[in-house]
Design an enzyme around this catalytic site. Structure first.
Site, PDB file in Angstrom:
ATOM      1  N   LYS A  54      45.769  32.745  35.486  1.00 18.73           N
ATOM      2  CA  LYS A  54      46.151  34.194  35.334  1.00 18.73           C
ATOM      3  C   LYS A  54      47.776  33.525  36.823  1.00 18.73           C
ATOM      4  O   LYS A  54      48.163  34.888  36.587  1.00 18.73           O
ATOM      5  CB  LYS A  54      45.595  34.978  36.634  1.00 18.73           C
ATOM      6  CG  LYS A  54      44.351  35.343  36.013  1.00 18.73           C
ATOM      7  CD  LYS A  54      42.900  35.731  36.890  1.00 18.73           C
ATOM      8  CE  LYS A  54      41.981  35.672  36.336  1.00 18.73           C
ATOM      9  NZ  LYS A  54      40.196  36.348  36.859  1.00 18.73           N
ATOM     10  N   GLN A  98      38.259  35.991  42.818  1.00 22.10           N
ATOM     11  CA  GLN A  98      38.103  35.492  41.209  1.00 22.10           C
ATOM     12  C   GLN A  98      35.919  35.644  41.767  1.00 22.10           C
ATOM     13  O   GLN A  98      35.768  34.934  42.948  1.00 22.10           O
ATOM     14  CB  GLN A  98      38.263  33.752  41.203  1.00 22.10           C
ATOM     15  CG  GLN A  98      37.915  33.645  40.118  1.00 22.10           C
ATOM     16  CD  GLN A  98      37.661  34.496  39.443  1.00 22.10           C
ATOM     17  OE1 GLN A  98      38.985  34.889  38.888  1.00 22.10           O
ATOM     18  NE2 GLN A  98      37.332  33.635  37.927  1.00 22.10           N
ATOM     19  N   ASP A 121      41.000  44.953  39.740  1.00 25.83           N
ATOM     20  CA  ASP A 121      39.683  44.031  39.476  1.00 25.83           C
ATOM     21  C   ASP A 121      38.866  45.361  38.952  1.00 25.83           C
ATOM     22  O   ASP A 121      37.705  45.298  37.950  1.00 25.83           O
ATOM     23  CB  ASP A 121      38.731  43.681  40.556  1.00 25.83           C
ATOM     24  CG  ASP A 121      38.917  42.421  39.615  1.00 25.83           C
ATOM     25  OD1 ASP A 121      38.957  41.602  38.120  1.00 25.83           O
ATOM     26  OD2 ASP A 121      39.027  41.408  40.458  1.00 25.83           O
TER      27      ASP A 121
HETATM   28  N1  GUN Z   1      35.109  35.988  37.372  1.00 25.72           N
HETATM   29  C1  GUN Z   1      35.195  36.580  36.019  1.00 25.72           C
HETATM   30  N2  GUN Z   1      36.271  37.357  35.381  1.00 25.72           N
HETATM   31  C2  GUN Z   1      36.802  38.223  36.828  1.00 25.72           C
HETATM   32  C3  GUN Z   1      37.029  38.864  36.643  1.00 25.72           C
HETATM   33  O1  GUN Z   1      37.503  39.675  35.622  1.00 25.72           O
HETATM   34  N3  GUN Z   1      37.441  39.176  37.729  1.00 25.72           N
HETATM   35  C4  GUN Z   1      36.665  38.430  38.703  1.00 25.72           C
HETATM   36  N4  GUN Z   1      37.684  38.692  40.227  1.00 25.72           N
HETATM   37  N5  GUN Z   1      36.157  37.518  38.658  1.00 25.72           N
HETATM   38  C5  GUN Z   1      36.045  36.943  37.584  1.00 25.72           C
END
Ligand code: GUN
Length: 281
Positions: A54, A98, A121
């Protein structure tokens, strides 16, 4: 031989190039640089690997990004304090915490405390609620990426049997809502579903997000199905999907590879949502 791949890697690259251009325009015309803050708690190698991807994607499109790496022992109060600071930081347009978080931290409490305008998100109850009411604001990145990929390949969704396996708040539930609003007939299956095969064999579009490597095999799917594999588990250091790709390949119409299918689309949608956060401010 017919190419059956739903190539998320290539589409994500195109989307990232468009975002990069928009980012340049924003900077030139308004002096604005989109900013994303990523918060990661603990030392799970898979989560750290996603966060690095990311961060790299942000850098490549010209976003400002900061990663907050926190010890597993951090208290919920300390994490909430950081979120409060990020909520009021004008350089930050999007906040991503995350998941999963350690057991002593309440995920819902964290999501609820992110400013809904910075919730790229789409996990804040307001944003999830609006998604379920079909007036989406921020759509969670994986479901959004899956839908974008299908639309890119002009796969028709209306009236189709869409079967989603996995009822997580991140993927399964929002995916079901999103496809319902595309007028699919949606079935949401999960670990307690009895006779799972009865459902999967009916699926025109099968979306799998359970985190069980090679869980879906040829005998479980319909001839000519579209298969979306959102699973990513490391097996012998190799990223492995929830679908046994080699086993099902002959029987499917289209399928996402792992890696190179859903994963890159998720990251592209994260960038897109962050850009949307700037424009909505
Ligand atoms: N963990 C796995 N996928 C995601 C996501 O799309 N966003 C976040 N914040 N955590 C994750």
């Amino acid at each position: 031989m017919k190419n059956k791949l739903l190539d998320g890697k290539t589409l994500a690259k195109q989307i990232r190039a468009e975002i990069s251009q928009k980012c340049k325009d924003l900077k030139r015309q308004a002096g604005i640089i989109p900013g994303l803050a990523v918060v990661i708690v603990g030392d799970d190698p898979a989560s750290h690997s996603y966060v690095r991807s990311k961060e790299k994607a942000c850098f490549e499109v010209g976003f400002y990004s900061e990663v907050h790496k926190l010890e597993k022992s951090i208290t919920q109060q300390e994490l909430l304090q950081l979120i409060k600071q990020l909520n009021s930081n004008p350089k930050i347009n999007g906040i991503l915490v995350q998941l999963p978080l350690p057991d002593h931290i309440d995920e819902n409490m964290i999501n609820e405390n992110i400013d809904p305008k910075k919730d790229i998100d789409g996990f804040h109850p307001i944003n999830l609620g609006n998604l379920f009411l079909n007036r989406p604001n921020f759509v969670p990145c994986t479901p959004k990426g899956i839908l974008r990929l299908l639309k890119h390949y002009e796969i028709s969704i209306e009236g189709k049997n869409v079967v989603v396996i996995g009822r997580s708040n991140i993927v399964g539930k929002p995916t079901a809502a999103l496809f319902l609003h595309e007028n699919a007939t949606v079935t949401l299956c999960h670990s307690k579903t009895e006779d799972l095969e009865m459902y999967t064999k009916q699926a025109d579009i099968l979306i799998v997000a359970v985190g069980r490597p090679n869980f879906i095999t040829k005998d479980m799917i319909k001839e000519g199905a579209i298969i979306i594999d959102a699973g990513t588990t490391k097996v012998n250091n190799k990223l492995t999907g929830d679908v046994d790709f080699d086993d099902v390949y002959d029987k499917v119409e289209k399928i996402t590879p792992v890696p190179g299918g859903v994963g890159p689309m998720t990251i592209a949608m994260l960038l897109e949502n962050t850009l949307e956060a700037v424009l909505k401010k």
